[in-house]
Design a protein around this motif. Structure first.
Motif, PDB file in Angstrom:
ATOM      1  N   PHE A 116     -11.637  10.476   0.705  1.00 39.90           N
ATOM      2  CA  PHE A 116     -11.126   9.790  -0.745  1.00 39.90           C
ATOM      3  C   PHE A 116     -11.811   8.261  -0.878  1.00 39.90           C
ATOM      4  CE2 PHE A 116      -7.759  12.592   0.453  1.00 39.90           C
ATOM      5  CZ  PHE A 116      -7.238  13.237  -0.396  1.00 39.90           C
ATOM      6  N   TYR A 117     -12.266   8.369  -2.118  1.00 38.04           N
ATOM      7  CA  TYR A 117     -12.833   6.972  -2.410  1.00 38.04           C
ATOM      8  C   TYR A 117     -12.339   6.506  -3.478  1.00 38.04           C
ATOM      9  CZ  TYR A 117     -16.350   8.984   0.656  1.00 38.04           C
ATOM     10  OH  TYR A 117     -17.147   9.587   1.855  1.00 38.04           O
ATOM     11  N   GLU A 118     -12.161   4.946  -3.852  1.00 40.36           N
ATOM     12  CA  GLU A 118     -11.755   4.481  -5.296  1.00 40.36           C
ATOM     13  C   GLU A 118     -12.344   3.153  -5.569  1.00 40.36           C
ATOM     14  OE1 GLU A 118      -8.367   1.760  -3.337  1.00 40.36           O
ATOM     15  OE2 GLU A 118      -7.714   3.953  -3.678  1.00 40.36           O
ATOM     16  N   GLY A 119     -12.524   2.688  -6.590  1.00 40.88           N
ATOM     17  CA  GLY A 119     -13.096   1.598  -6.969  1.00 40.88           C
ATOM     18  C   GLY A 119     -14.521   1.676  -7.362  1.00 40.88           C
ATOM     19  N   ASP A 120     -15.444   0.836  -7.884  1.00 40.51           N
ATOM     20  CA  ASP A 120     -16.812   0.794  -8.345  1.00 40.51           C
ATOM     21  C   ASP A 120     -17.463   0.992  -6.967  1.00 40.51           C
ATOM     22  OD1 ASP A 120     -16.215   0.743 -10.818  1.00 40.51           O
ATOM     23  OD2 ASP A 120     -16.947  -1.557 -11.004  1.00 40.51           O
ATOM     24  N   ASP A 121     -17.001   0.557  -5.799  1.00 39.79           N
ATOM     25  CA  ASP A 121     -17.877   0.604  -4.661  1.00 39.79           C
ATOM     26  C   ASP A 121     -17.809   2.009  -4.050  1.00 39.79           C
ATOM     27  OD1 ASP A 121     -18.735  -1.990  -4.603  1.00 39.79           O
ATOM     28  OD2 ASP A 121     -17.262  -2.703  -3.070  1.00 39.79           O
ATOM     29  N   ILE A 123     -17.258   4.904  -5.923  1.00 42.70           N
ATOM     30  CA  ILE A 123     -17.923   5.658  -6.731  1.00 42.70           C
ATOM     31  C   ILE A 123     -19.507   5.678  -6.718  1.00 42.70           C
ATOM     32  CG2 ILE A 123     -18.164   6.377  -9.315  1.00 42.70           C
ATOM     33  CD1 ILE A 123     -15.544   6.894  -7.977  1.00 42.70           C
ATOM     34  N   GLU A 124     -19.763   4.569  -6.432  1.00 38.77           N
ATOM     35  CA  GLU A 124     -21.188   4.081  -6.064  1.00 38.77           C
ATOM     36  C   GLU A 124     -21.619   4.829  -4.983  1.00 38.77           C
ATOM     37  OE1 GLU A 124     -24.684   0.651  -5.447  1.00 38.77           O
ATOM     38  OE2 GLU A 124     -22.486   0.004  -5.436  1.00 38.77           O
ATOM     39  N   LYS A 128     -24.453   8.037  -4.580  1.00 42.48           N
ATOM     40  CA  LYS A 128     -25.661   8.037  -3.846  1.00 42.48           C
ATOM     41  C   LYS A 128     -25.526   9.125  -2.866  1.00 42.48           C
ATOM     42  CE  LYS A 128     -26.421   3.123  -3.955  1.00 42.48           C
ATOM     43  NZ  LYS A 128     -26.437   1.696  -2.975  1.00 42.48           N
ATOM     44  N   ASP A 129     -24.242   9.570  -2.510  1.00 43.93           N
ATOM     45  CA  ASP A 129     -24.133  10.616  -1.631  1.00 43.93           C
ATOM     46  C   ASP A 129     -24.986  12.095  -2.295  1.00 43.93           C
ATOM     47  OD1 ASP A 129     -23.223  11.911   0.896  1.00 43.93           O
ATOM     48  OD2 ASP A 129     -21.838  13.075  -0.529  1.00 43.93           O
ATOM     49  N   HIS A 152     -18.619   6.586 -19.906  1.00 43.20           N
ATOM     50  CA  HIS A 152     -18.659   5.044 -19.916  1.00 43.20           C
ATOM     51  C   HIS A 152     -18.470   4.461 -18.715  1.00 43.20           C
ATOM     52  CE1 HIS A 152     -18.736   1.104 -21.756  1.00 43.20           C
ATOM     53  NE2 HIS A 152     -17.690   0.741 -21.386  1.00 43.20           N
ATOM     54  N   HIS A 153     -17.752   4.908 -17.799  1.00 46.84           N
ATOM     55  CA  HIS A 153     -17.451   4.367 -16.794  1.00 46.84           C
ATOM     56  C   HIS A 153     -17.990   4.768 -15.434  1.00 46.84           C
ATOM     57  CE1 HIS A 153     -13.850   2.659 -19.043  1.00 46.84           C
ATOM     58  NE2 HIS A 153     -13.615   3.934 -19.577  1.00 46.84           N
ATOM     59  N   LEU A 154     -18.617   5.974 -15.510  1.00 44.18           N
ATOM     60  CA  LEU A 154     -19.195   6.669 -14.465  1.00 44.18           C
ATOM     61  C   LEU A 154     -19.972   5.928 -13.775  1.00 44.18           C
ATOM     62  CD1 LEU A 154     -18.841   9.184 -12.488  1.00 44.18           C
ATOM     63  CD2 LEU A 154     -20.478  10.254 -14.012  1.00 44.18           C
ATOM     64  N   TYR A 155     -21.294   5.470 -14.477  1.00 41.33           N
ATOM     65  CA  TYR A 155     -22.399   4.883 -13.901  1.00 41.33           C
ATOM     66  C   TYR A 155     -22.416   3.342 -14.046  1.00 41.33           C
ATOM     67  CZ  TYR A 155     -23.914   9.588 -14.670  1.00 41.33           C
ATOM     68  OH  TYR A 155     -23.928  10.951 -14.536  1.00 41.33           O
ATOM     69  N   ARG A 156     -20.975   2.933 -14.221  1.00 41.20           N
ATOM     70  CA  ARG A 156     -20.770   1.306 -14.218  1.00 41.20           C
ATOM     71  C   ARG A 156     -21.555   0.650 -12.976  1.00 41.20           C
ATOM     72  NH1 ARG A 156     -15.348   0.560 -15.985  1.00 41.20           N
ATOM     73  NH2 ARG A 156     -14.790   1.118 -13.438  1.00 41.20           N
ATOM     74  N   PRO A 157     -20.830   1.136 -11.771  1.00 42.86           N
ATOM     75  CA  PRO A 157     -21.421   0.582 -10.474  1.00 42.86           C
ATOM     76  C   PRO A 157     -22.866   1.008  -9.993  1.00 42.86           C
ATOM     77  CG  PRO A 157     -19.942   2.346  -9.969  1.00 42.86           C
ATOM     78  CD  PRO A 157     -19.783   2.184 -11.498  1.00 42.86           C
TER      79      PRO A 157
END
Length: 246
Positions: A116-121, A123-124, A128-129, A152-157
């Protein structure tokens, strides 16, 4: 010198400053070296002994005193080459023996296969994975289900995601839920028309993994990554079947 380069050379910033002082002074006493570098004599002496053990400093006796001298700067390149050869050997050992052995210790499927992952970090990391996993495979391609609300939010980080994907020549097929989506190299896109609002969602199928990204309250991104060949292949079959029908 950049700290990352110093780490590769197994040198600290203090050692590098003393090395520069020795090159400037030539063979010199501990007192003169310490004075030139602005470091106390005790620390200078201990550091010089460490540098001698690393092969970048030598000494010659003059009476009862020791005069230290820097090895030629070419020695730093030699140390880098030695480190490179050592790392190449380690990487080869990891690939051929250690990593396969460690994978044999894992059960076929466990809670550890779901992350599980959360926040911009988070998702980044997932994005990358995707690139790193696919780039290691013979078939450099993956598949995506993507809704308009999340784009709009996916590639923000990770705004350079598409650029890096293209540089690695990774092919992606996208089934877009709702209108929109950008055109880019090494990509194909088909659409599923929708009426009204569609929840934000993104599913990436990159065997042996599947990543699912959505938005929680206040557009806070969350992701689940499943590392399962069976689940990934089932999702791939669903995607391929729908792709042919669109």
């Amino acid at each position: 010198m950049d700290e990352s380069l110093l780490n590769l050379l197994d040198m600290s910033q203090r050692e590098y400053e003393l090395y520069r002082s020795l090159l400037t002074l030539g063979p010199a006493s501990i007192r003169d070296i310490a004075s030139h570098a602005g470091i106390n004599r005790g620390t200078t002496y201990e550091t010089l002994k460490q540098m001698q053990a690393k092969g970048v400093v030598s000494y010659l006796p003059k009476g009862k005193r020791r005069f230290f001298a820097a090895e030629e700067p070419e020695r730093l390149l030699q140390k880098a080459e030695e480190r490179r050869l050592m790392l190449n050997g380690l990487i080869g050992k990891l690939k051929s023996d250690i990593i396969p052995e460690l994978y044999h210790l894992k059960p076929e499927f466990s809670a550890g296969n779901v992350r599980f992952y959360e926040g911009d970090d988070g998702i980044e990391f997932v994005l990358k994975d995707i690139l790193n996993t696919v780039s290691r495979q013979a078939d450099k391609s993956y598949a995506v289900f993507s809704s308009k609300a999340i784009r709009h939010h996916l590639y923000r980080p990770f705004p350079n995601f598409t650029k890096q994907r293209v540089q690695r020549q990774i092919q992606v097929r996208v089934i877009a839920i709702g209108e929109g989506g950008e055109d880019a190299q090494y990509s194909e896109r088909k659409w599923i028309p929708t009426q009204g609002e569609v929840d934000a969602s993104y599913i990436a199928i990159y065997p042996p993994k599947v990543a699912m990204i959505s938005l929680a309250a206040a557009n806070y991104p969350v992701a689940v990554v499943m590392d399962s060949e069976e689940i990934a292949m089932a999702q791939q079959i669903i995607f391929n079947t729908l792709w042919r029908l669109l």
